[in-house]
Design an enzyme around this catalytic site. Structure first.
Site, PDB file in Angstrom:
ATOM      1  N   HIS A 182       3.127 -15.355  96.882  1.00 17.66           N
ATOM      2  CA  HIS A 182       3.873 -16.346  97.686  1.00 17.66           C
ATOM      3  C   HIS A 182       2.912 -16.948  98.705  1.00 17.66           C
ATOM      4  O   HIS A 182       2.387 -16.256  99.580  1.00 17.66           O
ATOM      5  CB  HIS A 182       5.069 -15.692  98.381  1.00 17.66           C
ATOM      6  CG  HIS A 182       6.197 -15.428  97.440  1.00 17.66           C
ATOM      7  ND1 HIS A 182       7.068 -14.386  97.586  1.00 17.66           N
ATOM      8  CD2 HIS A 182       6.594 -16.097  96.321  1.00 17.66           C
ATOM      9  CE1 HIS A 182       7.964 -14.416  96.598  1.00 17.66           C
ATOM     10  NE2 HIS A 182       7.693 -15.450  95.825  1.00 17.66           N
ATOM     11  N   GLU A 185       2.647 -16.351 102.648  1.00 15.85           N
ATOM     12  CA  GLU A 185       2.580 -14.981 103.160  1.00 15.85           C
ATOM     13  C   GLU A 185       1.118 -14.570 103.342  1.00 15.85           C
ATOM     14  O   GLU A 185       0.604 -13.678 102.672  1.00 15.85           O
ATOM     15  CB  GLU A 185       3.372 -14.067 102.218  1.00 15.85           C
ATOM     16  CG  GLU A 185       4.837 -14.489 102.171  1.00 15.85           C
ATOM     17  CD  GLU A 185       5.654 -13.874 101.030  1.00 15.85           C
ATOM     18  OE1 GLU A 185       5.165 -12.954 100.372  1.00 15.85           O
ATOM     19  OE2 GLU A 185       6.791 -14.343 100.817  1.00 15.85           O
ATOM     20  N   HIS A 302       3.636  -8.557 100.098  1.00 14.51           N
ATOM     21  CA  HIS A 302       4.339  -9.755 100.565  1.00 14.51           C
ATOM     22  C   HIS A 302       4.500  -9.655 102.077  1.00 14.51           C
ATOM     23  O   HIS A 302       4.118  -8.691 102.701  1.00 14.51           O
ATOM     24  CB  HIS A 302       5.738  -9.833  99.927  1.00 14.51           C
ATOM     25  CG  HIS A 302       5.730 -10.149  98.470  1.00 14.51           C
ATOM     26  ND1 HIS A 302       6.190 -11.340  97.953  1.00 14.51           N
ATOM     27  CD2 HIS A 302       5.306  -9.425  97.393  1.00 14.51           C
ATOM     28  CE1 HIS A 302       6.064 -11.335  96.640  1.00 14.51           C
ATOM     29  NE2 HIS A 302       5.521 -10.179  96.267  1.00 14.51           N
ATOM     30  N   GLU A 378       6.781  -5.421 101.906  1.00 12.85           N
ATOM     31  CA  GLU A 378       6.928  -6.495 102.890  1.00 12.85           C
ATOM     32  C   GLU A 378       6.188  -6.051 104.148  1.00 12.85           C
ATOM     33  O   GLU A 378       6.598  -5.103 104.817  1.00 12.85           O
ATOM     34  CB  GLU A 378       8.411  -6.755 103.211  1.00 12.85           C
ATOM     35  CG  GLU A 378       9.248  -7.201 102.014  1.00 12.85           C
ATOM     36  CD  GLU A 378       9.013  -8.649 101.606  1.00 12.85           C
ATOM     37  OE1 GLU A 378       8.172  -9.333 102.242  1.00 12.85           O
ATOM     38  OE2 GLU A 378       9.666  -9.096 100.647  1.00 12.85           O
TER      39      GLU A 378
HETATM   40 ZN   LIG Z   1       7.044 -12.906  99.089  1.00 13.92          ZN
END
Ligand SMILES: [Zn+2]
Length: 420
Positions: A182, A185, A302, A378
């Site tokens: 992504h 990020e 992420h 995350e």
């Molecule tokens: Zn992500």
């Protein structure tokens, strides 16, 4: 007071001074919404009308473009939802961030050039070119420890680099770390590069495993976040018959494709025309499949949320095999982080505790490769600065992931050894 709130006060009235790189976000607002019990935000997200930046409990933060603002407003008013704008103009917000970053920047702009880039930067995020310069240099100077190769090319022809950190005492086990799928990020790639650097000079338990790192899985999207839109998420695939570009590469893998994603090209979670339609996911798939029998752990890095997510992402009711062990090993990771930096991370199920998301790296690795331990990590923070995490957090975030990684690998190796 949170940064979002502080800046909303300053920036709603501050419209001057944004440079062209933020023009794509001119007039975009961030709204905070409460009480969405009917899932209206999810419906608007699937239709590409809002971009969910963060949700924590009953409050959600959304990016709303000028194009859709009046439609979204009408939907919220009809549903009786409580909302308010916390950022009035994202272009101005980002310019303020950049100005502040520049004022505290300690590293020289030229410490990583095409001729000299011996370590990942500590106090600023690296451009894609700087990442390439660093990988090229370590590949040339430490060939016994690392081998860097291109596993394919992006939609726009950029290389997808894979760094293989070679085990000194090979046990036939390997670990896979993917970052940057992504685009916005940024911390994920910064951490991946610091992990590579640590692995080059470390003789700990990590020397017993081969580690494969893809520090930038979506280079086109990443470059776009530097040139046009800091909050771009997807790749840069042109979509036929649509005014919107880009496929969400973390919805494009072939496992329950389309169940928890959008078929609308303007959505931030658009999954593409078919599974593995994108060269980026094809290249990752093919490289991972070569290591299929050796992988003991897959991490997809992420941001943000300080959470370790375990499968499944595609279903909130079906339980993944070995769920109890996934949770137990996840807790080892977060405890090591707490001991290293004091940061609190938590272990959660993707679909049940966050939202249903199908076609992801981790679901595919577990379902198709059969890797026992797979997580979406995350990283920092918990929404204070979100995707715009200050560069000062690169080092502490890398340190905590490094400690978590070591403890988890120690545990998995021990578990395998004792079960032989
Ligand atoms: Zn992500």
């Amino acid at each position: 007071m949170r940064v979002w709130q502080v800046l909303s006060i300053v920036l709603v009235t501050s419209m001057d001074g944004a440079t062209s790189i933020y023009e794509g976000l001119r007039g975009h607002q961030v709204w905070s919404v409460n009480g969405d019990t009917d899932g209206l935000v999810s419906q608007l997200r699937l239709r590409g009308m809002v971009d969910v930046l963060h949700h924590s409990g009953p409050t959600q933060k959304l990016r709303v473009s000028p194009e859709f603002a009046s439609d979204v407003l009408a939907n919220f008013q009809d549903a009786g939802l409580e909302y308010h704008a916390v950022i009035g103009d994202l272009a101005a917000f980002l310019q303020e961030e950049e100005n502040r970053d520049r004022s505290v920047r300690r590293e020289s702009e030229d410490s990583c050039t095409a001729h000299r880039c011996s370590a990942p930067l500590h106090a600023q995020y690296m451009t894609f070119e700087q990442m390439e310069w660093y990988l090229k240099q370590v590949n040339e100077t430490s060939p016994s420890k690392i081998s860097v190769s291109s596993i394919g090319r992006s939609v726009l022809g950029r290389d997808l680099w894979l760094a293989h950190l070679k085990a000194t005492n090979s046990t036939g086990r390997s670990v896979w770390i993917e970052a940057g799928i992504h685009a916005r990020e940024w911390i994920s790639s910064a951490v991946a590069l610091h992990i590579i650097h640590k692995l080059l000079y470390d003789d700990s338990v990590m020397a017993d495993v081969d580690v494969y790192v893809v520090p930038m899985a979506n280079p086109d999207g990443y470059v776009y976040t530097w040139t046009n839109d800091r909050l771009w998420r997807k790749n840069r695939r042109p979509v036929a018959n649509s005014s919107c570009d880009g496929v969400d590469l973390n919805r494009n893998w072939d496992d329950h494709f389309g169940v928890g994603a959008s078929s609308h090209a303007c959505s931030e979670i658009y999954d593409g025309l078919f599974a593995f339609s994108e060269p980026e996911t094809q290249a990752l798939r093919d490289a991972m499949q070569k290591e299929k029998d050796n992988l003991i752990l897959v991490l997809s890095l992420h941001s943000f949320g300080q959470t370790l997510l375990y499968p499944w992402g595609w279903s909130a009711t079906k339980e993944a095999p070995g769920t109890l062990q996934l949770i137990a090993v996840g807790k080892i990771f977060v405890e090591a982080i707490r001991a290293a930096t004091g940061r609190h991370y938590s272990v959660k199920n993707s679909a049940r505790d966050l939202y249903v998301a199908s076609g992801t790296t981790d679901d595919w690795a577990m379902a198709v490769l059969g890797t026992k331990y797979v997580y979406t990590v995350e990283l920092r923070d918990q929404g204070f600065t979100g995707f715009l995490l200050p560069a000062a957090e690169i080092v502490p975030c890398s340190v905590e992931v490094w400690h978590g990684l070591q403890e988890v690998i120690k545990h998995i190796i021990k578990e395998e050894t004792t079960s032989l």
